[in-house]
Scaffold this motif. Structure first.
Motif, PDB file in Angstrom:
ATOM      1  N   PRO A 230       6.305  16.126 -32.368  1.00  0.00           N
ATOM      2  CA  PRO A 230       5.151  15.005 -31.888  1.00  0.00           C
ATOM      3  C   PRO A 230       5.558  14.581 -30.659  1.00  0.00           C
ATOM      4  N   THR A 231       4.559  14.659 -29.511  1.00  0.00           N
ATOM      5  CA  THR A 231       4.610  14.271 -28.363  1.00  0.00           C
ATOM      6  C   THR A 231       5.508  13.116 -28.127  1.00  0.00           C
ATOM      7  N   THR A 232       5.784  11.872 -28.818  1.00  0.00           N
ATOM      8  CA  THR A 232       6.464  10.950 -28.202  1.00  0.00           C
ATOM      9  C   THR A 232       8.182  11.133 -29.238  1.00  0.00           C
ATOM     10  N   TYR A 233       8.006  12.405 -30.139  1.00  0.00           N
ATOM     11  CA  TYR A 233       9.269  12.340 -30.033  1.00  0.00           C
ATOM     12  C   TYR A 233      11.044  13.320 -29.383  1.00  0.00           C
ATOM     13  N   TYR A 234       9.337  14.215 -28.831  1.00  0.00           N
ATOM     14  CA  TYR A 234      10.020  15.030 -27.642  1.00  0.00           C
ATOM     15  C   TYR A 234      10.361  14.069 -26.740  1.00  0.00           C
ATOM     16  N   ASP A 235       9.440  13.251 -25.765  1.00  0.00           N
ATOM     17  CA  ASP A 235       9.900  12.303 -24.716  1.00  0.00           C
ATOM     18  C   ASP A 235      11.173  11.952 -25.222  1.00  0.00           C
ATOM     19  N   ALA A 236      11.400  11.046 -26.822  1.00  0.00           N
ATOM     20  CA  ALA A 236      12.867  10.516 -26.386  1.00  0.00           C
ATOM     21  C   ALA A 236      14.276  10.996 -26.746  1.00  0.00           C
ATOM     22  N   VAL A 252      16.360  14.845 -16.152  1.00  0.00           N
ATOM     23  CA  VAL A 252      14.755  14.304 -17.437  1.00  0.00           C
ATOM     24  C   VAL A 252      14.619  12.913 -17.240  1.00  0.00           C
ATOM     25  N   LEU A 253      15.705  11.896 -17.035  1.00  0.00           N
ATOM     26  CA  LEU A 253      15.002  10.776 -16.730  1.00  0.00           C
ATOM     27  C   LEU A 253      14.008  10.320 -16.080  1.00  0.00           C
ATOM     28  N   ILE A 254      14.604  11.092 -14.717  1.00  0.00           N
ATOM     29  CA  ILE A 254      12.648  10.677 -13.767  1.00  0.00           C
ATOM     30  C   ILE A 254      11.637  11.067 -14.051  1.00  0.00           C
ATOM     31  N   GLU A 255      11.603  12.705 -14.533  1.00  0.00           N
ATOM     32  CA  GLU A 255      10.577  12.797 -15.134  1.00  0.00           C
ATOM     33  C   GLU A 255       9.647  11.654 -16.443  1.00  0.00           C
ATOM     34  N   ILE A 256      10.687  11.542 -17.099  1.00  0.00           N
ATOM     35  CA  ILE A 256      10.195  11.010 -17.636  1.00  0.00           C
ATOM     36  C   ILE A 256       9.573   9.619 -17.779  1.00  0.00           C
ATOM     37  N   LEU A 257      10.706   8.814 -17.076  1.00  0.00           N
ATOM     38  CA  LEU A 257      10.491   7.546 -17.289  1.00  0.00           C
ATOM     39  C   LEU A 257       8.943   6.591 -16.111  1.00  0.00           C
ATOM     40  N   CYS A 258       9.986   7.822 -14.729  1.00  0.00           N
ATOM     41  CA  CYS A 258       8.573   7.538 -13.784  1.00  0.00           C
ATOM     42  C   CYS A 258       7.350   7.871 -13.685  1.00  0.00           C
ATOM     43  N   THR A 259       7.341   8.560 -14.954  1.00  0.00           N
ATOM     44  CA  THR A 259       5.170   9.275 -15.038  1.00  0.00           C
ATOM     45  C   THR A 259       4.778   8.918 -15.787  1.00  0.00           C
ATOM     46  N   ARG A 260       5.348   7.726 -16.954  1.00  0.00           N
ATOM     47  CA  ARG A 260       4.420   7.675 -18.418  1.00  0.00           C
ATOM     48  C   ARG A 260       3.617   6.174 -18.377  1.00  0.00           C
ATOM     49  N   ILE A 265       5.733   4.663 -23.047  1.00  0.00           N
ATOM     50  CA  ILE A 265       7.132   4.232 -22.593  1.00  0.00           C
ATOM     51  C   ILE A 265       8.159   3.175 -24.271  1.00  0.00           C
ATOM     52  N   ARG A 266       6.741   2.049 -24.089  1.00  0.00           N
ATOM     53  CA  ARG A 266       6.936   1.435 -25.129  1.00  0.00           C
ATOM     54  C   ARG A 266       7.525   1.947 -26.583  1.00  0.00           C
ATOM     55  N   GLU A 267       6.371   2.899 -26.832  1.00  0.00           N
ATOM     56  CA  GLU A 267       6.555   4.198 -28.307  1.00  0.00           C
ATOM     57  C   GLU A 267       7.815   4.893 -28.206  1.00  0.00           C
ATOM     58  N   ILE A 268       7.851   5.543 -26.273  1.00  0.00           N
ATOM     59  CA  ILE A 268       9.175   6.355 -26.988  1.00  0.00           C
ATOM     60  C   ILE A 268      10.952   5.069 -26.939  1.00  0.00           C
ATOM     61  N   VAL A 269      10.787   4.080 -26.545  1.00  0.00           N
ATOM     62  CA  VAL A 269      11.584   3.104 -27.045  1.00  0.00           C
ATOM     63  C   VAL A 269      12.220   2.745 -27.898  1.00  0.00           C
ATOM     64  N   ARG A 270      10.826   2.957 -28.739  1.00  0.00           N
ATOM     65  CA  ARG A 270      10.320   2.161 -30.961  1.00  0.00           C
ATOM     66  C   ARG A 270      11.459   3.517 -30.804  1.00  0.00           C
ATOM     67  N   CYS A 271      10.808   4.724 -30.789  1.00  0.00           N
ATOM     68  CA  CYS A 271      10.661   6.101 -31.580  1.00  0.00           C
ATOM     69  C   CYS A 271      12.600   6.457 -30.952  1.00  0.00           C
ATOM     70  N   TYR A 272      12.808   6.168 -29.753  1.00  0.00           N
ATOM     71  CA  TYR A 272      14.795   6.287 -29.278  1.00  0.00           C
ATOM     72  C   TYR A 272      15.535   5.713 -29.909  1.00  0.00           C
ATOM     73  N   GLN A 273      14.983   4.805 -30.441  1.00  0.00           N
ATOM     74  CA  GLN A 273      15.875   3.612 -31.543  1.00  0.00           C
ATOM     75  C   GLN A 273      15.687   3.658 -32.932  1.00  0.00           C
ATOM     76  N   SER A 274      14.491   4.309 -33.470  1.00  0.00           N
ATOM     77  CA  SER A 274      13.972   4.723 -35.014  1.00  0.00           C
ATOM     78  C   SER A 274      15.205   5.087 -35.138  1.00  0.00           C
ATOM     79  N   GLU A 275      14.891   6.709 -34.023  1.00  0.00           N
ATOM     80  CA  GLU A 275      15.160   8.305 -34.786  1.00  0.00           C
ATOM     81  C   GLU A 275      17.180   8.369 -34.266  1.00  0.00           C
ATOM     82  N   PHE A 276      17.254   8.077 -33.541  1.00  0.00           N
ATOM     83  CA  PHE A 276      18.651   8.246 -32.719  1.00  0.00           C
ATOM     84  C   PHE A 276      19.672   6.330 -32.920  1.00  0.00           C
TER      85      PHE A 276
END
Length: 461
Positions: A230-236, A252-260, A265-276
């Motif tokens: 899933p796309t959000t999971y791929y970013d996270a 990689v940090l620049i690519e994702i965080l500076c272009t979303r 970004i909010r969904e990535i933050v939530r996914c990062y917390q819940s999955e990792f």
């Protein structure tokens, strides 16, 4: 590094992020559970997918070309990698990229022509051609439009159970029918691939990802697994991978965080917390420092203004403030650059750059190159370049991933997969214009086998 005069004459503006009509690129929230076969590091359910529309590409290669990745995937990198199945190793680390090559003079919005500045290339000279004789920024193709378009669209008459059966037959018995797998995955949207995974488990009581992993290897395996994430999971996952173990893949940090978008970004933050089971901002603070850390933390908030209307008075005032914070003083007021570039909308930033060039007779990208260095320079330039011409930005990243000795397959896979439903058509047009060769031709020359076949199918060659 400084490249005055960007963007090239005649480029269409790319206002709006995401573009109209692309809001449905993510699956409906709650449409699918967190996919089995991707073991979470911290447990929890996969969060609802965002309603935005821009999945992101991966890290940036250095313009000088990458050495061949050593034993990737499968070979453990120093410090290890996240426990994503398939043995994804950390992509080879590399230096940040520099700004776009620019034409020597460019008018902005009816203002005076840019003054060519020395210092963007060795010796202070801006070459008129790329190595190999390609001219910088050839004339714009007539087919270029202001909208965006992906090469992959949802398949009509989609039947998840039929596709699951095709994949099962392709993997059953002796050998694997890779062409059948290519035909399915290259012609289905990410949302449809999630439904195929669910249908496969329902029909056969087996995990599709595990079956694919057992039949595939190398770059083909990595590409297939990226397509089924899933796309959000791929970013996270990409962010976690960039900070896992020794060293940090800053590009990689620049690519994702500076272009979303904010929503992404909010969904990535939530996914990062819940999955990792980890806090993204804390990981960034522990892996970066200084003004680069502050820029990424600002990006993590997901609070950029997304009003598409441009305030020209504000643009003029911001241009003056940026000049006084950089070129107009001894030293640099980094916080002023951070505040404006982290909060203004992309259309507003484009207007600010135009106002800056008229006021200072100097390109803002050039000034950033003169005032900053290293990762924070790369991050600030990423924001500005995306505000100016997003397809050209990704076209350059793709070119850099393949030029020179070896191929940075990780970057190639990420950009092709994540832009495939967004603007890969425009990226292909810009690639052809900038480098006088098609993206498909370069991919065909740098890859082989089923990996090449699947990449070309996604690109639409």
């Amino acid at each position: 590094m400084s490249y005055p005069g960007y963007p090239p004459t005649g480029y269409p503006p790319f206002p709006g992020y995401p573009p109209a009509g692309q809001e449905s690129s993510f699956p409906t929230p709650g449409q699918y559970p967190y996919p089995s076969g991707f073991p979470p590091m911290g447990g929890g359910a996969y969060p609802p997918a965002p309603s935005g529309g821009y999945p992101g590409a991966g890290g940036y290669p250095a313009p000088g070309g990458y050495p061949a990745p050593g034993g990737y995937p499968g070979a453990p990198q120093p410090g290890g990698a996240p426990s994503y199945p398939g043995g994804f190793g950390a992509p080879p680390d590399g230096a940040g990229f520099s700004g776009y090559p620019q034409p020597p003079a460019q008018s902005y919005g009816g203002g005076p022509a840019q003054v060519p500045l020395p210092g963007g290339f060795p010796g202070g000279q801006i070459p008129s051609q790329y190595p190999g004789g390609q001219p910088l920024y050839p004339s714009q193709p007539a087919a270029m439009t202001q909208g965006t378009q992906g090469t992959i669209r949802p398949a009509a008459n989609f039947d998840a159970m039929r596709d699951a059966e095709v994949l099962r037959k392709a993997m059953k018995g002796f050998g694997t029918d890779e062409q059948a797998i290519v035909d399915v995955v290259a012609n289905r949207s990410n949302d449809q691939r999630q439904k195929i995974k669910a249908a496969f488990k329902t029909m056969y009581g087996k995990d599709l990802i595990k079956d694919l992993k057992s039949e595939l290897s190398g770059n083909m395996e990595e590409l297939i697994l990226a397509l089924f994430m899933p796309t959000t999971y791929y970013d996270a996952w990409s962010l976690r991978n960039a900070m896992k173990g020794a060293g940090t893949q800053e590009r990689v940090l620049i690519e994702i965080l500076c272009t979303r978008t904010n929503q992404e970004i909010r969904e990535i933050v939530r996914c990062y917390q819940s999955e990792f089971g980890r806090d993204l901002e804390k990981d960034i603070r522990s892996d970066t420092s200084g003004h680069f850390e502050r820029l990424l933390v600002s990006m993590c908030q997901g609070n950029r203004d997304e009003n598409q209307n441009v305030n020209h008075q504000m643009a003029q005032e911001d241009a003056q403030r940026l000049y006084q914070a950089g070129e107009g003083r001894l030293g640099t007021d980094e916080s002023c650059f951070n505040m404006i570039l982290a909060t203004r909308s992309f259309p507003q930033l484009k207007a600010t750059m135009e106002a800056y060039s008229r006021m200072a007779n100097r390109d803002l990208l050039s000034s950033v190159g003169r005032e900053f260095s290293g990762n924070v320079e790369s991050g600030l330039k990423t924001i500005l370049q995306c505000a100016l011409n997003r397809p050209a930005f990704f076209a350059e990243r793709l070119y850099c991933s393949m030029k020179g000795a070896g191929t940075d397959d990780s970057t190639l896979v990420r950009i092709v997969v994540t832009r495939s439903e967004i603007d890969l058509v425009q990226i292909k047009q810009m690639f052809n214009q900038m480098y006088q060769k098609t993206l498909g031709t370069m991919i065909a020359g740098d890859t082989s086998g089923d990996y090449r076949r699947l990449l070309l199918a996604i690109v639409g060659q």
